[in-house]
Structures are given as structure tokens and as C-alpha cells.
Enzyme design. Structure first.
Site, PDB file in Angstrom:
ATOM      1  N   ASP A 336       2.596 -34.075  21.484  1.00 35.63           N
ATOM      2  CA  ASP A 336       1.293 -34.717  21.450  1.00 35.63           C
ATOM      3  C   ASP A 336       0.838 -35.028  22.876  1.00 35.63           C
ATOM      4  O   ASP A 336       1.615 -35.520  23.689  1.00 35.63           O
ATOM      5  CB  ASP A 336       1.407 -36.003  20.629  1.00 35.63           C
ATOM      6  CG  ASP A 336       0.095 -36.733  20.482  1.00 35.63           C
ATOM      7  OD1 ASP A 336      -0.831 -36.164  19.882  1.00 35.63           O
ATOM      8  OD2 ASP A 336       0.003 -37.881  20.961  1.00 35.63           O
ATOM      9  N   GLU A 372       0.244 -29.671  22.741  1.00 39.84           N
ATOM     10  CA  GLU A 372      -1.166 -29.988  22.553  1.00 39.84           C
ATOM     11  C   GLU A 372      -1.714 -30.099  23.976  1.00 39.84           C
ATOM     12  O   GLU A 372      -1.443 -31.094  24.662  1.00 39.84           O
ATOM     13  CB  GLU A 372      -1.347 -31.299  21.803  1.00 39.84           C
ATOM     14  CG  GLU A 372      -2.815 -31.641  21.583  1.00 39.84           C
ATOM     15  CD  GLU A 372      -3.026 -33.004  20.939  1.00 39.84           C
ATOM     16  OE1 GLU A 372      -3.878 -33.105  20.045  1.00 39.84           O
ATOM     17  OE2 GLU A 372      -2.335 -33.966  21.335  1.00 39.84           O
TER      18      GLU A 372
END
Length: 681
Positions: A336, A372
Site C-alpha cells: 500500500d 501501489e
């Protein structure tokens, strides 16, 4: 009672005759180890030794299952970035297990609620989760080891996937053992995916403001302990139950990828609680503003940012990843806000020591690493900027596919680049098609059903006045916002969902399917359902569109049986001597090659892939694949070439209700549809 111990292994380590404790803090003046009985009685023991800022001690006779925490004594000097408060019990950053999910209490704040510069003296220990000493053991080493070019990722959360599944025993719903159940395993195998990507399962906290609203974190992007499984996801034994989940999926030849959140922690900004890192060594673990060390750099948008420049913070990330990979057999990780892990104070670098360590580590280099590739800091959009060997979520793919099928003008050139594996983004750095993780939907945003049913978010249930959530969705409701009984609208929506999934499965790169899209899952227009651990996000297994599911399974099977759709290298129109065609061509509906200005006016196109000697097709007579796309509302007639003296085109997949038929290599595709053909000699 306590001996010197070993500073080389951080955390609580069970060794012959007792337990070794080691905690890093460069700014502490002394550290107390706090042991707790089952009824909450506390015993404080000062760690006797300090070596290279690691405080350590060994307690003979202590066993696995013991509960503990730390109290760290040192300066309370917020202006200098130091927030030691021994009144607050702290979670061990290396804790392998927590006694409970965090339940908020005002004593967890290191400062008074009225002034962040004033130390709060109330004891938080009665309300804090306790770290638990465990000997985690090791899982077996057999793994699926699925090649990147054969990988199809399925994204879901433990809770959402299983919470409403009546084929699972009620006690197991929403748990690791629910994911390991026969129904879920059989379902994933039948679907044909190769990897289950789980939203965060490392222990996390429900945000304080959510608890105040009576809501709960449904996604898990609020880390509390990087080595411990989320207690909420287990019935009794979190480590054993997660290990069983991994083993069961591996037995089904399905890999396990964990979504991990090392970019920030649940301690938030200066107004947040003191739960672990802040009270242990604030400056080692977090970035602070150089001109105001009382405030955090907020490149994550969540209040704090991991200090990836500090070697101890970096080592914690590496140790955590290695732990999940070696102890449980996890096959990969999705990071993330991954640019945080490559940030110096001056900005992102693909050569950052932490990224270099992850890329070349002896354990992690065998794992799938997925970024990401964006955060909200300066220069935070880094699509295509990660090291070789990494894959990245490709939001340009998502947006282009949505716009193309919605009928937006001048999307065809971009669509071709995305179908091609986004070579324009990844190939200049020597990367391969798998680097592009292609997706149309993900947990963050509309589901696929909602993408064709809503033109604006409906996030009222989040309690933020519907001001949260992504606004550039490139969605369409096709005439009615939300639910409708209009068969014409429902038919278009259904076909557009299949168009986008089919596009995903014929594109070069690594496809990722949002769990539930294959059968029509809806969140009723909520495109930011992070706070909805309830029916909004839970899979409704009794409302599965079985006919649509069958179509998706067939498309996945088509991809899995067609190597031309999942190439290991980018194709650039090199000539196939045997056929006379190049290995990839882009054709107009009339069958001519698109050139120059043709691209500016083209909407309906055909992607032609021709087998070469290097492609290793499944059988010698499988020569080519043609995918015709018609995003317009009118029927379009396509002419496909003859690629050999013998053979013909055979329909392999389609998104209309009935398959198109060929007449002299010509097929007619109705408006807003796609069809796939394969050539066999």
C-alpha cells in the site's frame, strides 16, 4: 530473575529454558518489561542491558503464551520530536500475537486530550492489547510457484469473502478458517484464478473516529502490529488458523498474496494515541518536519509516514516480510502506498536501500512484489518507476478501459497500449508485461456492478456527508441511477460488465479481478466502503448471478489455455516468416492495418496476435488469436485475415448473448460487444 540476554534478535524469542526480549530505542533512558497474568496483574522488570541502542534481557523459565508489553522511560519533549511516556503500555513492534483487537479508551493518548504538548499521566495498561510470547514454528515449504505470466489475481478481504456464506459454519464466517473452508477453496479453484490477494490481515486498529461513529474498519489499512495476525479474524489460535488457510490454498495450487501497510501506523498524527512506535523511538520510526519536529510528514494522508531512511525502520519491514514468507509460506505482497518505502526526505528513488533490500533479499526475491505506485507526497505518482522484478497496479489501464467502453472519444490509441501490456510505461526500464497489474476495479472504488449502475458516489453511510471517495470514476448508469427493473438498461449493464472483464483477460500483463465482480456484487453505490464491515461489503452468496459467473469462468479458462494472451515479452510487430504476418497487428474493421491518422478516428478495432516459433502455443495447429472490440452502439462488421493456407477462425469467447458466426472470415459484432477468435490449422 532476569539475565543479560541477546540483543541480536528483536522481539520476544522462545529459546531453551526461557524467553529473550529485545527492543530498539535510541532515545530511551530505561525500559521496563511488563509481564501480565491472565487476570491483568502486572509485574515490571527493568531490562538490564543496552547494546547499540537495543535494550535486552532473558527471563529463565518463562514460556510461550506469556503476556507482556513495554514502558519506555525517556524525554517528554514534543518540540524535539520525543514523546516518551512510561504511563502508557506499548505493544512490541515485533509482537507475533496480540491478546485482543484494540478497543479505544482515552488513556491510550500520551498527551492530554486538550493539549498535545502536555503529558497524560493516566495508565493505559488495563485497556491495551497485550503482546503475547509465541513460538510460531514453520510451515512446509511447498508452494505453487506460479509464473508471473500465468498469474490471475483475485482480490478480497477475509471478512467480506466469508461473513455471509451460509455454506460455512457460523463460527468460521469472517475468519481465516472460513477462507480455508471447502466452499471457498472449491469456488476459487472452479473460477480459475491462481492467486488470492487478501486485504490486510496484519493486526490493525479501527480508527478512533470510526469507533465514535459506531463503525468499524472493513479494509485494514491502519497497522497496529506488523508481525501479528488480526485477532478478529481468528476463532482461537490466529497463527495456526492463518497457517491452515495458506496450506489449504497451496493444496489447491492457489498462491497467497498479502496486502501490507508499512507506509504508516495506527498512531496517526500528533493528536493520535501512543500505542507502540511513538513511545518507543518516535524519530526512528516516523518522519517529522525538520523545521518543526513536533509534527509529522504526512505523505500518506493518514497522519504519519514511515521513516524509511532509518535502518531500524527498514529492518523491521524486511524482518516482517521474511517472517510471513518463511513462517507461513506467503507467496507475495502488495504494498500500500509503496512510494513511501522508496522515499528519502528529498523524494522517491527506485534505488532506495529499502527497495533494494526487498528486491534482492534471499527470501523475498522469490516472492511476488506488487506496488501501489502512488502516494500523496511530492512526486508521489511513480507508475513505471519501481525496480525490475516488481509489478505495479496500473491505474492508467483502469481508467482507459472504463472510458473506452463508456464510449468516450479518442480512447483507441490508449486502449491499444493498455491491451499491449503498457509497454510505453514499463518497457523503457527493461521490464516485462507482468509488471503491469491490470485491473478495472479494486477494493477502493466502485464494484464492477456499481460502475455501470451509478454516475456518482453514494457514501452517506460513511458519515462524511458523501464528500469522501474518488470522484473521477468514468462510470455510467445507462439511464437510471442505481437499481432498476428496466430490462434494456439491465441488459446493457450486464454486457458492459462482461466487456470489461473480457478486456482484462485478453490484455497482456497480470490481470486482477475484484472479488465478487464475477457474479455481480454491489455496494449500492458506495465507492469508499472502508468503514462498512457489514452487508455493504460482505459477499451476498445467495444473490450470485450464476449465468454471468459461468461466462466469466469460461473467459478465464480461455486465457489459461491461450499462451498468446499472456506473453512473457512485449510484442512489437516482428515478422512471422511462416505466416507473413507480424506477431501483433492492429486492424480496422475492414481488416487493414491501422496507421497514422487512422488511430484518431478508430473506435472499433481488432487486435491480431500471431504465433511464432518462440511462443510455444499449446498445440502445433494453434496459429493465432483475434480480438474484435466494438464500443459503439451500432453493429460493426469485421473482416479477419487468413493467416495460413489451411484452417479457419473459431469463436473462442464473446460478450453478446449469442456467439457471432463467420461468413468468409467476416463476423458482425452487435453494439457494445467483444469477441475472441482463434485460428487452428
Amino acid at each position: 530473575m532476569i539475565e543479560a540476554g541477546d540483543p541480536s534478535r528483536l522481539g520476544a524469542t522462545v529459546i531453551d529454558g526461557g524467553v529473550n526480549f529485545a527492543l530498539y530505542s535510541s532515545s530511551a533512558e530505561r525500559v521496563e518489561l511488563c509481564l501480565f497474568t491472565a487476570d491483568g496483574q502486572e509485574q515490571r522488570i527493568e531490562l538490564p542491558e543496552r547494546h547499540n541502542d537495543v535494550w535486552h534481557g532473558f527471563i529463565p523459565g518463562l514460556e510461550s503464551g506469556s503476556r507482556y508489553g513495554y514502558r519506555v522511560h525517556g524525554p517528554w519533549s514534543p518540540g524535539d520530536g520525543l514523546r516518551h511516556n512510561p504511563n502508557k503500555l506499548l505493544i512490541d513492534p515485533y509482537a507475533r500475537l496480540l491478546s485482543d483487537t484494540l478497543n479505544w479508551h482515552d488513556t491510550m493518548f500520551g498527551h492530554t486530550l486538550s493539549d498535545t504538548d502536555v503529558m497524560d499521566t493516566a495508565d493505559s495498561a488495563p485497556f491495551m492489547p497485550k503482546s503475547i510470547v509465541v513460538d510460531p514454528g514453520r510451515t512446509r515449504t511447498r508452494r505453487p510457484l506460479t509464473a508471473w505470466h500465468d498469474t490471475i489475481v483475485y482480490e478480497a478481504s477475509v471478512r467480506a469473502l466469508t461473513a455471509k456464506d451460509k455454506k460455512i459454519a457460523e463460527i468460521l464466517r469472517g475468519k481465516f478458517e472460513g477462507v480455508a473452508s471447502e466452499h471457498i477453496i472449491d469456488y476459487l479453484k472452479a473460477l480459475g484464478i491462481t492467486a488470492l490477494e487478501l486485504l490486510p490481515i496484519q493486526a490493525f486498529a479501527d480508527e478512533h473516529f470510526l469507533a465514535q461513529r459506531g463503525l468499524r474498519n472493513a479494509w485494514g489499512y491502519n497497522s497496529l502490529a506488523f508481525f501479528a495476525p488480526m485477532p478478529r479474524f481468528a476463532t482461537a489460535a490466529p497463527l495456526d488458523e492463518f497457517r491452515h488457510l495458506v496450506d489449504r490454498l497451496h493444496d489447491a495450487n492457489i498462491e497467497v498474496i498479502l496486502d501490507v501497510v508499512y507506509n504508516h501506523t495506527a498512531e496517526g498524527d500528533v493528536r493520535g494515541p501512543t500505542l507502540s512506535w511513538r513511545g518507543i523511538d518516535n524519530l526512528a520510526y516516523y518522519r517529522v518536519l525538520p523545521e518543526n519536529r513536533d509534527h509529522y510528514v504526512n505523505d500518506t494522508g493518514t497522519g504519519n509516514t514511515l521513516n524509511a531512511d532509518h535502518p531500524v525502520a527498514r529492518q523491521m519491514v524486511i524482518d516482517s516480510l521474511r517472517y510471513w514468507a518463511t513462517t507461513f509460506g506467503v507467496d507475495g505482497f502488495r504494498f500500500d502506498l509503496a512510494p513511501i518505502l522508496g522515499r528519502h526526505f528529498t523524494g522517491f528513488s527506485a534505488q532506495h536501500p529499502l527497495l533494494e533490500q526487498m528486491t534482492h533479499d534471499g527470501v523475498l526475491r522469490h516472492c511476488k512484489l506488487i506496488a501501489e505506485p502512488w502516494d500523496i507526497g511530492p512526486g508521489g505518482y511513480q507508475l513505471g518507476g519501481f525496480p525490475k522484478g516488481w509489478a505495479e497496479w496500473n491505474d492508467r489501464y483502469r481508467d482507459t478501459v472504463r472510458q473506452y467502453w463508456r464510449g468516450d472519444e479518442r480512447q483507441t490509441p490508449a486502449m491499444a497500449r493498455r491491451l499491449h501490456g503498457s509497454a510505453d510505461i514499463f518497457e523503457p526500464a527493461g521490464r516485462t508485461p507482468f509488471a503491469s497489474v491490470n485491473f478495472v476495479t479494486a477494493h477502493d472504488g466502485f464494484t464492477l456492478n456499481d460502475l455501470v449502475s451509478y454516475e456518482r458516489p453514494h457514501n452517506e453511510a460513511n458519515g462524511e456527508n458523501n464528500l469522501d471517495g474518488h470522484r473521477h470514476n468514468y462510470s455510467s448508469n445507462y439511464g437510471v441511477e442505481g437499481d432498476t427493473d428496466d430490462d434494456t438498461i439491465l441488459s446493457v449493464r450486464r454486457k458492459q460488465r462482461l466487456n470489461m472483464l473480457a478486456t482484462l483477460l485478453v490484455s497482456q500483463g497480470t490481470p486482477m479481478i475484484l472479488g465478487g465482480d464475477e457474479f455481480g456484487r454491489t455496494q449500492q453505490g458506495n465507492n469508499n466502503a472502508y468503514a462498512q464491515d457489514n452487508d455493504t461489503t460482505w459477499f451476498d452468496w445467495e444473490s450470485v448471478d450464476s449465468k454471468f459467473l459461468t461466462r466469466v469462468r469460461d473467459l478465464i479458462a480461455l486465457r489459461n489455455s491461450t499462451p498468446l494472451l499472456r506473453q512473457q515479452q512485449f510484442r512489437h510487430g516482428r515478422s512471422s516468416n511462416e505466416t507473413g504476418f507480424r506477431n501483433i497487428e492492429w486492424l480496422s474493421p475492414e481488416g487493414s492495418e491501422l496507421q497514422g491518422l487512422d488511430w484518431h478516428h478508430a473506435q472499433a478495432i481488432t487486435m491480431l496476435l500471431i504465433a511464432t516459433d518462440n511462443d510455444a502455443p499449446p498445440s502445433p495447429d494453434h496459429r493465432g488469436v483475434a480480438v474484435s472490440f466494438n464500443p459503439t452502439e451500432k453493429p460493426v462488421s469485421f473482416t479477419l485475415p487468413a493467416i495460413a493456407e489451411r484452417g479457419d477462425w473459431i469463436v473462442g469467447g464473446y460478450t453478446e448473448a449469442e456467439p457471432p458466426t463467420f461468413k468468409a472470415r467476416e463476423w458482425v459484432l452487435p453494439g457494445q460487444s467483444l469477441a475472441i477468435a482463434r485460428w487452428f490449422d
